[in-house]
Design a protein around this motif. Structure first.
Motif, short mmCIF file in Angstrom:
data_model
loop_
_atom_site.label_atom_id
_atom_site.label_comp_id
_atom_site.label_asym_id
_atom_site.label_seq_id
_atom_site.Cartn_x
_atom_site.Cartn_y
_atom_site.Cartn_z
N ILE A 94 0.87 -1.18 0.00
CA ILE A 94 0.00 0.00 0.00
C ILE A 94 0.90 1.22 0.00
CG2 ILE A 94 -1.96 1.13 1.09
CD1 ILE A 94 -2.45 -1.79 0.25
N TYR A 110 -4.67 0.04 4.22
CA TYR A 110 -3.93 -0.98 4.95
C TYR A 110 -4.73 -1.45 6.18
CZ TYR A 110 -0.16 -3.28 7.52
OH TYR A 110 0.61 -4.19 8.20
N ARG A 114 -5.84 -5.38 6.27
CA ARG A 114 -5.14 -6.27 7.21
C ARG A 114 -6.10 -7.08 8.08
NH1 ARG A 114 -2.46 -2.29 11.88
NH2 ARG A 114 -4.42 -1.44 12.67
N LEU A 120 0.69 -8.14 3.40
CA LEU A 120 0.74 -6.78 2.88
C LEU A 120 1.58 -5.90 3.81
CD1 LEU A 120 -2.62 -4.86 3.43
CD2 LEU A 120 -2.17 -7.02 4.51
N ASP A 121 2.01 -4.77 3.24
CA ASP A 121 2.80 -3.79 3.99
C ASP A 121 2.46 -2.42 3.41
OD1 ASP A 121 4.56 -2.67 5.75
OD2 ASP A 121 6.33 -3.75 5.03
N HIS A 122 2.97 -1.37 4.05
CA HIS A 122 2.71 -0.02 3.54
C HIS A 122 4.02 0.72 3.33
CE1 HIS A 122 3.38 1.63 7.61
NE2 HIS A 122 2.60 0.65 8.05
#
Length: 587
Positions: A94, A110, A114, A120-122
């Motif tokens: 993200i 995010y 989540r 996933l990550d930002h």
């Protein structure tokens, strides 16, 4: 005693009075069905409210009235790609800009995803090392760490080359932006932007966070999730709406209305901590201060600068970490970081503004120009936009403040009411490497050796296009108002027209033939406070004028004058009294 010259009066622009036959009939109808005064009914008609049904929607917008997200171009493609990525267990990044809209967008996307997906990550770019928009460093980070999908928010609509580079590295893009596109759209999997010429979405003024919210709304529908799951995220959406200065009309009005409810009743932990350090909450309560109901103005001037300060002074990931924090202790730590950054920003802002104003005053060409373009290699890139706004307060004209960044001149532009600074900058595109933005605010980058040529061409473009009247600060007045019309009911109904913001500003009234009651009081050498009485009606009110202290030397008890003002309730010592907040005075 030194007598200061009276401040130059602003232009008072009166909004058209509802005097067409259909408007007069609408005023009469609203007086009957709403049981309000003709003045209040006229205010509503000025805002496009003609009937009981329109008034009901205006006063009580409904989330059920939000537009179908799949009306937005490429929405089905975005939903399909995210669903496929989750099915394949791909890593999703993200990505968002470093301002309020960007950080709230990342926190929204995010924070929601989540709860349904773990891979996933930002990522927020570094303002100083990477600059605005999609960066090579961000794409390389995604590729090196196995991310195959980037969801970019509040940026990307002009990142043609960056998206192509990412595709070559096996990284797909979904772009959620709200800025004006160029002639070419990036070749991403999906490009969500209601300002696309080929996008039929009925509302064009969403923020980047708002576009992200529409994507989540579409995902909820596709995945069979209750849309109620999204409502707790509206506190993020309203902060983006307030701080990105977008119109609070249509869909934005509904999102802002319910976002403020969320912010005032059940804000996320990060906002609770930030409201506490900003003075909106008591130390012994876990809810907003009962006497301080946050409105758009509180968000813009209280929360926004602290969130923005993270990216201006250090790194915007601190703001995202605050907004995603689940424990209050963690949130409070980040809130104090942001609060400290904001104090540093204020010190920088003050010093740079003094330098910039001094540069103008010492240069006859700059004093007499119709635009301001200033450059200093030592200025802090994080506050040049604020300095541009401060310069406009003193020299009211389109202003660009430039500093050195990565061997280039990077600048922020701000404009005055009625003048499109983005279009003026676009006319100088041959001298620029990059630019983007809106009618009243833009960013740009150029080779340092082009500064003088750019200053000359920008001044030429502005001089040819701007009307002289645009160079005089203006006040838009809704209606002339007798003091006799002002009472508690008038104020209550007027406040229900909120949330106030662009295209639905808090009403400003003017009253003629007022005289002083007693002597004016000068506060902190800058502000004025006095009691005034309208001679015709005999009613009187206390008036406060911030920054209007110079008028104290020019008001006489026997000399009538006119005022324009907004209405606010002043709360002091458990008492509430109506007060006039002055915008300008004319003798």
């Amino acid at each position: 005693m030194i007598t200061h010259p009276a401040p130059p009066s602003k232009r008072w622009l009166f909004k058209p009075f509802p005097d067409r036959p259909d408007e007069q009939q609408a005023v009469a109808d609203l007086v009957q069905v709403l049981n309000v005064s003709p003045f209040l009914a006229s205010l509503l008609v000025q805002r496009g409210v003609y009937s009981f049904d329109e008034a009901r929607y205006f006063f009580r917008p409904e989330l059920t009235h939000l537009h179908d997200p799949f009306q937005m171009r490429d929405m089905d493609r975005a939903v399909d790609r995210i669903t496929l990525a989750m099915h394949r267990q791909e890593k999703i990044l993200i990505y968002g800009d470093y301002d309020v809209d960007g950080t709230t967008s990342v926190s929204l996307m995010y924070g929601f995803l989540r709860t349904h997906y773990e891979h996933l990550d930002h990522y927020i770019p570094d303002r100083y090392k990477e600059g605005y928009g999609i960066s090579r460093a961000g794409i390389q980070y995604a590729a090196d760490n196995g991310f195959t999908l980037i969801i970019a928010l509040d940026c990307g609509i002009k990142s043609i080359d960056r998206v192509a580079e990412a595709t070559a590295l096996g990284v797909d893009f979904i772009i959620c932006d709200h800025h004006r596109p160029g002639n070419e759209i990036p070749a991403a999997v999906a490009v969500l932007d209601p300002k696309r010429a080929d996008c039929q979405y009925p509302y064009k003024e969403l923020t980047g966070c708002g576009v992200g919210f529409k994507l989540l709304q579409a995902l909820c529908r596709r995945w069979g999730l209750p849309v109620d799951d999204l409502w707790p995220y509206l506190d993020l959406v309203v902060v983006s709406i307030a701080c990105d200065i977008v119109p609070i009309t249509g869909e934005n009005r509904a999102l802002a209305y319910y976002g403020l409810k969320q912010l005032n009743t059940a804000p996320r932990t990060g906002f609770q901590a930030l409201m506490r350090v900003a003075g909106f909450m008591r130390d012994d309560e876990a809810c907003p201060h009962k006497d301080k109901h946050l409105d758009i103005g509180n968000v813009v001037f209280g929360l926004g600068p602290r969130i923005n300060a993270a990216g201006r002074i250090k790194h915007a990931r601190d703001a995202v970490n605050l907004l995603l924090a689940e424990s209050f202790d963690e949130a409070e730590e980040f809130a104090y970081f942001l609060h400290a950054h904001n104090k540093d920003r204020q010190d920088l802002d003050k010093g740079m503004t003094e330098q910039a104003l001094d540069m103008i005053r010492r240069n006859d060409l700059l004093i007499n120009a119709k635009s301001t373009v200033l450059f200093d290699a030592s200025w802090h890139k994080g506050v040049i936009g604020i300095v541009a706004s401060r310069c406009i307060e003193q020299f009211y004209r389109p202003t660009i403040i430039l500093t050195q960044s990565n061997d280039k001149a990077a600048g922020s532009a701000r404009s005055v009411a009625g003048f499109d600074v983005y279009e003026a900058i676009e006319e100088c595109a041959d001298l620029l490497e990059q630019f983007g933005g809106h009618t009243f605010a833009a960013g740009l980058t150029m080779p340092i050796e082009n500064i003088d040529a750019f200053r000359e061409k920008f001044e030429q473009v502005v001089s040819e296009r701007i009307l002289d009247e645009y160079l005089i600060p203006r006040v838009e007045v809704d209606l002339p108002l007798d003091f006799s019309e002002i009472n508690d009911k008038f104020y209550r109904v007027m406040k229900q027209m909120s949330p106030f913001g662009p295209h639905n500003l808090a009403p400003i009234f003017c009253t003629e033939d007022v005289v002083l009651v007693g002597e004016p009081m000068l506060m902190k050498e800058k502000h004025i406070k006095f009691t005034c009485r309208q001679r015709r009606s005999g009613h009187q009110f206390t008036a406060v004028g911030f920054g209007l202290g110079a008028w104290a030397d020019h008001l006489r008890s026997d000399e009538p004058f006119s005022i324009c003002y907004s209405l606010e309730m002043n709360h002091f010592n458990n008492r509430s009294t109506m007060q006039l907040y002055l915008k300008d005075i004319k003798i």
